[in-house]
Every structure is written in structure tokens, then in C-alpha cells.
Design an enzyme around this catalytic site. Structure first.
Site, PDB file in Angstrom:
ATOM      1  N   SER A 139       0.913  -1.388  -0.076  1.00 23.86           N
ATOM      2  CA  SER A 139       0.206   0.181   0.011  1.00 23.86           C
ATOM      3  C   SER A 139       0.890   1.215   0.043  1.00 23.86           C
ATOM      4  O   SER A 139       1.923   1.273   0.648  1.00 23.86           O
ATOM      5  CB  SER A 139      -0.645  -0.003   1.375  1.00 23.86           C
ATOM      6  OG  SER A 139      -1.676   1.167   1.407  1.00 23.86           O
ATOM      7  N   TYR A 152      -1.630  -1.721  10.575  1.00 20.83           N
ATOM      8  CA  TYR A 152      -1.718  -1.592   9.034  1.00 20.83           C
ATOM      9  C   TYR A 152      -0.705  -1.268   8.357  1.00 20.83           C
ATOM     10  O   TYR A 152      -0.181  -1.880   7.639  1.00 20.83           O
ATOM     11  CB  TYR A 152      -3.104  -0.850   8.610  1.00 20.83           C
ATOM     12  CG  TYR A 152      -3.447  -0.991   7.161  1.00 20.83           C
ATOM     13  CD1 TYR A 152      -3.669  -2.120   6.749  1.00 20.83           C
ATOM     14  CD2 TYR A 152      -3.211   0.089   6.360  1.00 20.83           C
ATOM     15  CE1 TYR A 152      -4.118  -2.350   5.170  1.00 20.83           C
ATOM     16  CE2 TYR A 152      -3.411  -0.071   4.911  1.00 20.83           C
ATOM     17  CZ  TYR A 152      -3.862  -1.208   4.604  1.00 20.83           C
ATOM     18  OH  TYR A 152      -4.247  -1.512   3.195  1.00 20.83           O
TER      19      TYR A 152
HETATM   20  N1  LIG Z   1      -8.706  -0.512  -0.863  1.00 24.93           N
HETATM   21  C1  LIG Z   1      -7.683   0.277  -0.490  1.00 24.93           C
HETATM   22  O1  LIG Z   1      -7.987   1.483  -0.778  1.00 24.93           O
HETATM   23  C2  LIG Z   1      -6.580  -0.309  -0.528  1.00 24.93           C
HETATM   24  C3  LIG Z   1      -5.358   0.379  -0.883  1.00 24.93           C
HETATM   25  C4  LIG Z   1      -4.028  -0.092  -0.612  1.00 24.93           C
HETATM   26  C5  LIG Z   1      -3.839  -1.350  -0.186  1.00 24.93           C
HETATM   27  N2  LIG Z   1      -4.937  -2.418  -0.214  1.00 24.93           N
HETATM   28  C6  LIG Z   1      -4.806  -3.564  -0.140  1.00 24.93           C
HETATM   29  O2  LIG Z   1      -5.095  -4.393  -1.168  1.00 24.93           O
HETATM   30  C7  LIG Z   1      -5.953  -5.652  -0.772  1.00 24.93           C
HETATM   31  C8  LIG Z   1      -7.309  -6.028  -1.165  1.00 24.93           C
HETATM   32  O3  LIG Z   1      -7.932  -5.086  -0.312  1.00 24.93           O
HETATM   33  P1  LIG Z   1      -9.467  -4.691  -0.622  1.00 24.93           P
HETATM   34  O4  LIG Z   1      -9.389  -3.027  -0.497  1.00 24.93           O
HETATM   35  O5  LIG Z   1     -10.013  -5.181  -1.844  1.00 24.93           O
HETATM   36  O6  LIG Z   1     -10.155  -5.041   0.522  1.00 24.93           O
HETATM   37  P2  LIG Z   1     -11.620  -5.750   0.711  1.00 24.93           P
HETATM   38  O7  LIG Z   1     -12.514  -5.544  -0.342  1.00 24.93           O
HETATM   39  O8  LIG Z   1     -11.885  -5.998   2.433  1.00 24.93           O
HETATM   40  O9  LIG Z   1     -11.328  -7.307   0.472  1.00 24.93           O
HETATM   41  C9  LIG Z   1     -10.331  -8.206   1.303  1.00 24.93           C
HETATM   42  C10 LIG Z   1     -10.333  -9.325   0.513  1.00 24.93           C
HETATM   43  O10 LIG Z   1      -9.295 -10.365   1.620  1.00 24.93           O
HETATM   44  C11 LIG Z   1      -9.797 -11.511   1.729  1.00 24.93           C
HETATM   45  N3  LIG Z   1      -9.693 -11.717   3.258  1.00 24.93           N
HETATM   46  C12 LIG Z   1      -9.588 -10.929   4.245  1.00 24.93           C
HETATM   47  N4  LIG Z   1      -8.949 -11.699   5.616  1.00 24.93           N
HETATM   48  C13 LIG Z   1      -8.652 -12.934   4.978  1.00 24.93           C
HETATM   49  C14 LIG Z   1      -8.100 -14.031   5.464  1.00 24.93           C
HETATM   50  N5  LIG Z   1      -7.723 -14.178   6.812  1.00 24.93           N
HETATM   51  N6  LIG Z   1      -8.066 -15.183   4.797  1.00 24.93           N
HETATM   52  C15 LIG Z   1      -8.281 -15.194   3.547  1.00 24.93           C
HETATM   53  N7  LIG Z   1      -8.735 -14.168   2.676  1.00 24.93           N
HETATM   54  C16 LIG Z   1      -8.915 -13.024   3.363  1.00 24.93           C
HETATM   55  C17 LIG Z   1     -11.290 -11.214   1.904  1.00 24.93           C
HETATM   56  O11 LIG Z   1     -12.195 -12.420   1.614  1.00 24.93           O
HETATM   57  P3  LIG Z   1     -12.918 -13.306   2.484  1.00 24.93           P
HETATM   58  O12 LIG Z   1     -13.480 -12.253   3.625  1.00 24.93           O
HETATM   59  O13 LIG Z   1     -13.973 -13.795   1.836  1.00 24.93           O
HETATM   60  O14 LIG Z   1     -11.925 -14.084   3.287  1.00 24.93           O
HETATM   61  C18 LIG Z   1     -11.434 -10.269   0.571  1.00 24.93           C
HETATM   62  O15 LIG Z   1     -11.594 -11.104  -0.565  1.00 24.93           O
HETATM   63  C19 LIG Z   1      -5.418  -5.568   0.749  1.00 24.93           C
HETATM   64  O16 LIG Z   1      -4.197  -6.061   1.071  1.00 24.93           O
HETATM   65  C20 LIG Z   1      -5.286  -4.447   1.131  1.00 24.93           C
HETATM   66  O17 LIG Z   1      -4.422  -4.095   2.022  1.00 24.93           O
HETATM   67  C21 LIG Z   1      -6.421  -1.737  -0.426  1.00 24.93           C
END
Ligand SMILES: NC(=O)c1ccc[n+]([C@@H]2O[C@H](COP(=O)([O-])OP(=O)(O)OC[C@H]3O[C@@H](n4cnc5c(N)ncnc54)[C@H](OP(=O)(O)O)[C@@H]3O)[C@@H](O)[C@H]2O)c1
Length: 258
Positions: A139, A152
Site C-alpha cells: 500500500s 496496518y
Molecule cells: N482499498 C484500498 O484503498 C487499498 C489501498 C491499498 C492497499 N490495499 C490492499 O489491497 C488488498 C485488498 O484490499 P481490498 O480493498 O480489496 O479489501 P476488501 O474489499 O476488504 O477485500 C479483502 C479480501 O481479502 C480477503 N481476506 C481477508 N482476510 C482474509 C483471510 N484471513 N484469509 C483469506 N482471505 C482473507 C477477503 O475475503 P474473505 O472475507 O472472503 O475471506 C477479501 O476477498 C489488501 O491487502 C489491502 O490492504 C487496499
């Protein structure tokens, strides 16, 4: 440009992971979609199959080392992965008060151990054939410890640095590593934030940028660039100068569940 045919993507049930799955879905592609929630994964899988992809699920918690290792090895035996994306992650901050030890440990477990539990078995398989590409989702929060999300930021900094080092150490074995550093993306993770998120972008756009960077074998895929430039600058400034600003930034909300 690299072309990926067999892809594992963790955290594929929602957000960026689901958008990446849909982006890559097409004829001639084999996708393994990871996540804990089978129903949500099935919905994404159905979309991907409609687009012509061959899809399998890896229903597992990324913190479960043994299940991840076995699942990745089994899938790789049938369809050797040429791209593995360690995307699953959780986020929470200090909106409700100081972070509890449970919150800190859960964030570290998913965002650091979960990445290790995905990358290590994948690298073991790729090492045998001297070929493959690993992508680690970090991130822009990795460049500085923001007081509103200490665990985080720390977790994302850990996997960013680990991925950068791995790129060098695995180069001689024919394995490439990219570190992905998104800014604000519209997903469930950011929906809980009640503050202004500069340059917030749809998950589909983020998926396109990520896929383009991976095809070009970029070491670091950091976007959007103005926010990237801002965090690099913030990271360079001396604490005495930047700490007063850090203290007034809004805290991140959200909760983490086991
Ligand atoms: N959104 C942003 O602005 C942003 C910015 C920078 C980086 N990121 C990074 O991008 C990645 C995806 O984030 P997102 O925004 O798409 O979040 P999200 O919509 O909350 O999705 C998170 C995903 O991770 C899975 N997950 C969570 N805990 C898990 C576990 N213990 N085991 C297996 N799967 C798990 C969830 O699936 P289940 O709940 O079905 O397990 C879901 O598919 C993350 O690493 C986040 O830190 C996001």
C-alpha cells in the site's frame, strides 16, 4: 509484455482481488480464487466462467499455513502457476481508540503471515521450474507510519520491503517479484472511512493499472502517481517537521474478524 495463463489470486471474493479476477478472466486462462467465504467466491467465479475462464477455488484463511501450502501445491501440480498474487488483507485503525493487542496481532497475522503463507509455497513450486511471477499487495501506507492506522502501516511496510528484497534474491532463479502499492481504492476496506480520500478510484481501474504493471514486470506498481509522490515526500521529511501534520490526520475505522 508478459502473458499470464495460470493465476492464483488471494482475497478474490471482494474488492481489488475480485476486480483482478474479473480483469484476467477470459478464454485460455486458469484462475484459482482464494478467500474464506465460499458463497462470495462462487459469485466471482461464476462471473469469471461467463467470461471464458477455467476457475477453481481455494477456500482458506491465509493465516492457515498448512492449508495454504497444501492448496497451492495441489493446484500448481495440476496447472503450474505463472502468476501468484498475495492480495488478501485486512485493515483497521484507531478510530475507536488505541489499537488493541488483538487487533494488532490479527492485522499482522493476515497481512504479513498470510502473505508469507501464500508466497513461500508458490516460490517453492516456481523454483523447481525456474519460472514464475509473484505479486505482493502492499500500500502507499507503507511509506510512513500514520498514527490513524499503526499496525496496518507496519504490516504494509513489512511486505513491501520483503517483496523488494525477494525480487533481487529470486532473480537468479527465474522468478520475478512485483510489489503493488495502491492509494485509495473503492472497496469495503475504504467504505468504512468517513474522511476525504484523495484520488479514490474504482477497483476496476486499480485492477487495470496493476495488470498493466505486472505485464511489464514492474518491480513496484505504485499509484496514483501524485499520491505516491506525496507519501514519498512525507517519508523523507524529518519527524519534527511532519509529526504535527500526522497528529491531525483522521483515524482509520474498520474492524478485523478471525
Ligand atoms: N482499498 C484500498 O484503498 C487499498 C489501498 C491499498 C492497499 N490495499 C490492499 O489491497 C488488498 C485488498 O484490499 P481490498 O480493498 O480489496 O479489501 P476488501 O474489499 O476488504 O477485500 C479483502 C479480501 O481479502 C480477503 N481476506 C481477508 N482476510 C482474509 C483471510 N484471513 N484469509 C483469506 N482471505 C482473507 C477477503 O475475503 P474473505 O472475507 O472472503 O475471506 C477479501 O476477498 C489488501 O491487502 C489491502 O490492504 C487496499
Amino acid at each position: 509484455m508478459k502473458e499470464f495463463r495460470s493465476i492464483l489470486n488471494t482475497g478474490a471474493s471482494l474488492g481489488i482481488g475480485a476486480a483482478l479476477a474479473r480483469h484476467y478472466a477470459g478464454p485460455g486462462r486458469r484462475l484459482v480464487l482464494g478467500g474464506r467465504d465460499r458463497a462470495r467466491l462462487n459469485a466471482v467465479a461464476a462471473d469469471c466462467r461467463m467470461r471464458g475462464a477455467d476457475v477453481a477455488l481455494l477456500v482458506a484463511d491465509v493465516t492457515d499455513r498448512r492449508t495454504m501450502a497444501d492448496g497451492i501445491a495441489d493446484s500448481d501440480r495440476a496447472h503450474p502457476f505463472d502468476l501468484v498474487i498475495a492480495n488478501a488483507g485486512v485493515s483497521a485503525g484507531t478510530l475507536g481508540g488505541p489499537e488493541s493487542t488483538d487487533q494488532i496481532r490479527r492485522i499482522f497475522a493476515v497481512n504479513i503471515d498470510g502473505v508469507v503463507n501464500t508466497v513461500q509455497p508458490a516460490v517453492e513450486c516456481m523454483r523447481r521450474r525456474q519460472r514464475g511471477h509473484v505479486a505482493i499487495v502492499s500500500s502507499l501506507a507503507a511509506w510512513r507510519g500514520f498514527p490513524g492506522a499503526p499496525a496496518y502501516c507496519a504490516s504494509k511496510a513489512a511486505v513491501k520491503v520483503w517483496g523488494e528484497a525477494l525480487r533481487g534474491s529470486l532473480h537468479g532463479e527465474g522468478i520475478s517479484v512485483s510489489v503493488i502499492c495502491p492509494g485509495y481504492v473503492e472497496t469495503g476496506m475504504t467504505a468504512v472511512n468517513d474522511f476525504w480520500m484523495p484520488m479514490l478510484m474504482p477497483a476496476e481501474k486499480a485492477a487495470r493499472i496493476i495488470a498493466r504493471g505486472l505485464a511489464r514486470d514492474r518491480a513496484r506498481i505504485a499509484f496514483p502517481w501524485p499520491l505516491y509522490a506525496a507519501v514519498v515526500l512525507i517519508g523523507l521529511l524529518p519527524p519534527a517537521l511532519i509529526d504535527p501534520l500526522m497528529r491531525i490526520l483522521p483515524a482509520k475505522g474498520g474492524s478485523v474478524r478471525s
